[in-house]
Design a protein around this motif. Structure first.
Motif, PDB file in Angstrom:
ATOM      1  N   ALA A 285      -7.082  11.971  -6.195  1.00 13.22           N
ATOM      2  CA  ALA A 285      -5.645  11.931  -6.137  1.00 13.22           C
ATOM      3  C   ALA A 285      -4.785  11.921  -4.924  1.00 13.22           C
ATOM      4  N   VAL A 286      -5.434  12.752  -4.223  1.00 17.88           N
ATOM      5  CA  VAL A 286      -4.854  13.320  -2.833  1.00 17.88           C
ATOM      6  C   VAL A 286      -4.968  11.890  -2.179  1.00 17.88           C
ATOM      7  N   GLY A 287      -6.029  11.318  -2.010  1.00 18.88           N
ATOM      8  CA  GLY A 287      -6.421   9.995  -1.323  1.00 18.88           C
ATOM      9  C   GLY A 287      -5.429   8.943  -1.939  1.00 18.88           C
TER      10      GLY A 287
ATOM     11  N   PHE B  74     -12.592   4.936  -6.948  1.00 24.77           N
ATOM     12  CA  PHE B  74     -13.355   6.561  -6.960  1.00 24.77           C
ATOM     13  C   PHE B  74     -12.973   7.333  -8.159  1.00 24.77           C
ATOM     14  N   THR B  75     -11.805   7.484  -8.257  1.00 24.08           N
ATOM     15  CA  THR B  75     -11.086   8.139  -9.349  1.00 24.08           C
ATOM     16  C   THR B  75     -11.575   7.703 -10.719  1.00 24.08           C
ATOM     17  N   VAL B  76     -11.704   6.486 -10.864  1.00 20.04           N
ATOM     18  CA  VAL B  76     -12.427   5.832 -12.213  1.00 20.04           C
ATOM     19  C   VAL B  76     -13.694   6.425 -12.505  1.00 20.04           C
TER      20      VAL B  76
ATOM     21  N   GLY C   2      -6.378   3.034  -0.249  1.00 22.73           N
ATOM     22  CA  GLY C   2      -6.071   3.545  -1.265  1.00 22.73           C
ATOM     23  C   GLY C   2      -6.442   2.985  -2.628  1.00 22.73           C
ATOM     24  N   TRP C   3      -6.729   1.463  -2.806  1.00 16.51           N
ATOM     25  CA  TRP C   3      -7.269   1.076  -3.989  1.00 16.51           C
ATOM     26  C   TRP C   3      -8.979   1.573  -4.015  1.00 16.51           C
TER      27      TRP C   3
ATOM     28  N   ASN D 117     -16.870  16.854 -10.870  1.00 15.05           N
ATOM     29  CA  ASN D 117     -15.995  15.592 -11.047  1.00 15.05           C
ATOM     30  C   ASN D 117     -14.535  15.713 -11.220  1.00 15.05           C
ATOM     31  N   CYS D 118     -14.239  16.786 -11.880  1.00 16.34           N
ATOM     32  CA  CYS D 118     -12.891  17.345 -11.942  1.00 16.34           C
ATOM     33  C   CYS D 118     -12.342  17.612 -10.657  1.00 16.34           C
TER      34      CYS D 118
END
Length: 182
Positions: A54-56, A23-25, A17-18, A46-47
């Motif tokens: 977010a799903v991950g 990845f999100t950052v 999860g982290w 990237n959007c």
């Protein structure tokens, strides 16, 4: 690269999860670059990746973490209770496997359960180097394994385990019978 290693290692829900948080950052950073430089393809890509990440995060830090935490708490509580000790079925994969004298022979990679009875038919044990390169997979019948809370113990000497014919890739047997004549 750090996020990819965190998710690829599959070392539990929290670490995975982290990895998605990292990845999100990154995807938000690249989306910002795309927005500020007018690169609509970079922005759009990237959007979309931010949505996937977010799903991950939801899956691995939300739902999956709850599953793991619940299983761990029941397992730990059972060791202190008058009830039989428990371990999670998903925890079977990765458990160390030792021979009849306590020497490590490998790790469990899967347990095959009989549909009609719900009982484990056999456990696939991987032996070889920790990297997995050149490892051998062997199907060990349930009757030849003692289940501990933190390990599986073979009810056979190492030479009998080594005599079990290694499995051929993804072609695993329907039933396993131990040949004690070996």
């Amino acid at each position: 690269m750090i996020a990819a290693m965190m998710t690829a290692a599959n070392l539990g829900a929290r670490l995975t999860g982290w990895g998605f948080v990292v990845f999100t950052v990154g995807s938000l950073g690249w989306a910002t670059v795309g927005l500020s430089s007018g690169q609509t393809n970079l922005l759009a890509t990237n959007c979309f990746l931010t949505l996937v990440n977010a799903v991950g995060i939801w899956r691995w830090l939300g739902r999956q973490r709850v599953y793991e935490d619940g299983g761990k708490s029941a397992s730990q509580a059972s060791r202190r209770a008058a009830a039989p000790s428990l371990f999670t079925a998903t925890g079977l994969a990765g458990m160390p496997v030792v021979d009849s004298v306590g020497d490590r022979v490998g790790k469990a990679v899967e347990g095959l359960v009989e549909c009609a009875t719900g009982e484990i038919s056999y456990v696939v044990v991987a032996s070889g180097p920790p990297t997995g390169i050149g490892e051998a997979l062997r199907a060990v019948p349930r009757q030849a394994i003692r289940f501990g809370c933190d390990f599986l113990a073979l009810d056979m000497p190492r030479n009998l385990f080594d005599a079990i014919e290694p499995l051929d890739g993804g072609d695993w047997p329907v039933k396993v019978v131990l040949d004690h004549a070996s």
